[in-house]
Design an enzyme around this catalytic site. Structure first.
Site, PDB file in Angstrom:
ATOM      1  N   TYR A  96      -9.290   5.671   7.090  1.00  0.00           N
ATOM      2  CA  TYR A  96      -9.646   6.207   8.534  1.00  0.00           C
ATOM      3  C   TYR A  96     -10.702   7.196   8.583  1.00  0.00           C
ATOM      4  O   TYR A  96     -10.225   8.112   7.945  1.00  0.00           O
ATOM      5  CB  TYR A  96      -8.304   6.439   8.993  1.00  0.00           C
ATOM      6  CG  TYR A  96      -7.196   5.527   9.245  1.00  0.00           C
ATOM      7  CD1 TYR A  96      -7.244   4.875  10.718  1.00  0.00           C
ATOM      8  CD2 TYR A  96      -6.465   4.980   8.471  1.00  0.00           C
ATOM      9  CE1 TYR A  96      -6.116   4.028  10.823  1.00  0.00           C
ATOM     10  CE2 TYR A  96      -5.506   3.893   8.764  1.00  0.00           C
ATOM     11  CZ  TYR A  96      -5.363   3.572  10.023  1.00  0.00           C
ATOM     12  OH  TYR A  96      -4.390   2.547  10.332  1.00  0.00           O
ATOM     13  N   LYS A 103       1.019  -0.217  15.296  1.00  0.00           N
ATOM     14  CA  LYS A 103       2.504  -0.209  15.499  1.00  0.00           C
ATOM     15  C   LYS A 103       2.744  -1.443  16.423  1.00  0.00           C
ATOM     16  O   LYS A 103       3.987  -1.572  16.553  1.00  0.00           O
ATOM     17  CB  LYS A 103       2.648   0.989  16.493  1.00  0.00           C
ATOM     18  CG  LYS A 103       2.786   2.173  15.578  1.00  0.00           C
ATOM     19  CD  LYS A 103       4.164   2.200  14.754  1.00  0.00           C
ATOM     20  CE  LYS A 103       3.942   3.215  13.664  1.00  0.00           C
ATOM     21  NZ  LYS A 103       3.625   2.610  12.525  1.00  0.00           N
ATOM     22  N   TYR A 138       3.744   6.355  10.357  1.00  0.00           N
ATOM     23  CA  TYR A 138       2.956   5.239   9.656  1.00  0.00           C
ATOM     24  C   TYR A 138       3.791   4.263   9.062  1.00  0.00           C
ATOM     25  O   TYR A 138       3.472   3.084   9.454  1.00  0.00           O
ATOM     26  CB  TYR A 138       1.662   5.709   8.883  1.00  0.00           C
ATOM     27  CG  TYR A 138       0.717   4.751   8.737  1.00  0.00           C
ATOM     28  CD1 TYR A 138      -0.627   5.034   9.612  1.00  0.00           C
ATOM     29  CD2 TYR A 138       0.785   3.607   7.882  1.00  0.00           C
ATOM     30  CE1 TYR A 138      -1.375   3.865   9.621  1.00  0.00           C
ATOM     31  CE2 TYR A 138      -0.206   2.822   7.725  1.00  0.00           C
ATOM     32  CZ  TYR A 138      -1.272   2.990   8.531  1.00  0.00           C
ATOM     33  OH  TYR A 138      -2.254   1.946   8.561  1.00  0.00           O
ATOM     34  N   HIS A 154       0.846  -1.200   0.057  1.00  0.00           N
ATOM     35  CA  HIS A 154      -0.033   0.033   0.042  1.00  0.00           C
ATOM     36  C   HIS A 154       0.797   1.154  -0.117  1.00  0.00           C
ATOM     37  O   HIS A 154       1.839   1.305   0.883  1.00  0.00           O
ATOM     38  CB  HIS A 154      -0.807   0.089   1.288  1.00  0.00           C
ATOM     39  CG  HIS A 154      -2.034  -0.887   1.085  1.00  0.00           C
ATOM     40  ND1 HIS A 154      -3.206  -0.784   1.818  1.00  0.00           N
ATOM     41  CD2 HIS A 154      -2.402  -2.042   0.303  1.00  0.00           C
ATOM     42  CE1 HIS A 154      -4.048  -1.640   1.487  1.00  0.00           C
ATOM     43  NE2 HIS A 154      -3.589  -2.457   0.606  1.00  0.00           N
TER      44      HIS A 154
END
Length: 388
Positions: free
Chosen positions: A201, A295, A383, A72
């Site tokens: 999101y 994470k 990220y 991605h």
């Protein structure tokens, strides 16, 4: 039985550590209290940072990841009735993330350990860890109905927050910092092909939603719900309707059979230090992050990379310098990831006690992410993961 490194926990961090140690010529034994089928089916994370992908490839666990993982190049933020895409490679010098479920990472590492590595014992219930301040600590466990002991040079606890390794930490030697968030996630796995290319999101007036995936045929989706929610109280139709409302897309989600439904509490935790004599904590045994920032698995991988390098240095040179620095080295990364996860969580979720003023602050922050290259780059860098 004696080994160089005794590893408690056969999840991704314990298995990856064993693999890295094997490649460095350091013997280990992994003790996992669950059976193999349970470990390989345990649903957890699904987003791998660039550094995690690189480590898995370097240790020989990248074949299926490269064939089946979904690369991605960004995520979409949805708020105030519109969407904004964050372009990772453009903002990070080419770094990206890969969707590849933790279950698959675990299967790959187990297969390698069985084929090439040192002992990996399933259904090995660890009862205690003794002598962490001595030269040869002892792990006491039960396997195949027999009480057994494993002596080792070092012990690594990869068995989670409620694991036995944490109980071996001397009283008063550790400080744990915690925060419980006032909401949870209702997560579903569905046999439905995602009709979106990247994760979404969404901030909405009814709470957070996340559209993710596990494969081109399987969707992984989440809704913010109150703490204590019973997943049985949400029918499949209600879940799909609420996801469509919160995501606010022009094209509704593709619906399909829901194969799993569960509620995930949201909390943050860090234990300092991460070393006590000859005992090292890694992954969830040392820290927990809410899943909003993707994470958890990646922090665990970073911990064991640091530890494997330190152990290799110790046996190659006789110096314990890197082992002595293990906790401080890991905690710098841990607290950065905790902060990023906190930022993502508090920016996108609606606190039950939230005022209209606080909602406007959230929208202001999201607007900045959509209009400032600097704010975008900060999100993208965190990220995709900081370099090891």
């Amino acid at each position: 039985m004696h080994t160089t490194v005794g590893i408690i926990g056969g999840g991704p961090s314990g298995l990856l550590l064993a693999r890295l140690l094997h490649r460095a010529g350091i013997a280990s034994v992994v003790l996992e209290r669950r059976d193999r089928a349970y470990v390989e089916q345990r649903q957890r994370a699904g987003i791998l940072e660039q550094s995690t992908v690189d480590v898995l490839r370097a240790c020989g666990a990248g074949k299926r990841l490269d064939a089946e993982g979904l690369v991605h190049d960004g995520v979409e933020l949805r708020f105030a009735g519109r969407g904004h895409r964050i372009d990772f490679p453009a903002l990070t010098g080419g770094r990206r993330v890969t969707v590849y479920a933790q279950t698959e990472v675990v299967k790959d590492l187990i297969a390698l350990q069985r084929m090439e590595g040192d002992p990996l014992l399933f259904e090995a219930e660890v009862h205690s860890v003794e002598g962490v301040d001595d030269d040869r600590p002892v792990i006491r466990y039960t396997h195949e109905g027999q009480e057994r002991t494993l002596t080792c040079d070092y012990v690594v606890g990869c068995d989670g927050f409620h694991g036995v390794a944490r109980t071996a930490v001397p009283a008063g030697a550790a400080t744990t910092y915690e925060r419980a968030h006032p909401y949870a996630w209702l997560g579903i796995l569905a046999e439905a092909a995602p009709n979106y290319d990247e994760l979404i999101y969404a901030h909405s007036d009814r709470g957070f939603a996340l559209a993710s995936m596990r494969s081109p045929e399987v969707s992984r989706l989440y809704l913010q719900v109150p703490n204590g929610t019973d997943p049985a109280a949400w029918s499949d139709e209600r879940v799909w309707d609420e996801l469509d409302h919160r995501l606010g897309r022009a094209i509704p989600l593709v619906r399909g059979p829901v194969t799993q439904k569960s509620v995930l509490p949201m909390r943050s935790s860090v234990t300092e230090p991460m070393r006590f004599g000859r005992l090292f904590l890694a992954g969830d045994a040392a820290h927990i992050v809410p899943p909003t920032g993707a994470k958890g698995l990646n922090l665990a991988a970073a911990d064991v990379v640091v530890l494997a390098r330190a152990l290799a240095h110790r046996y190659a040179t006789g110096s314990g310098e890197l082992l002595d620095a293990y906790s401080d080295t890991c905690l710098r990364r841990v607290w950065r990831a905790e902060h990023f996860s906190y930022f993502m969580t508090t920016t996108l979720h609606t606190d039950p006690a939230q005022s209209p003023f606080e909602t406007r602050l959230q929208l202001s922050q999201l607007e900045r992410l959509a209009t400032s290259p600097h704010a975008e780059a900060e999100l993208a860098e965190n990220y995709c993961g900081l370099p090891l």
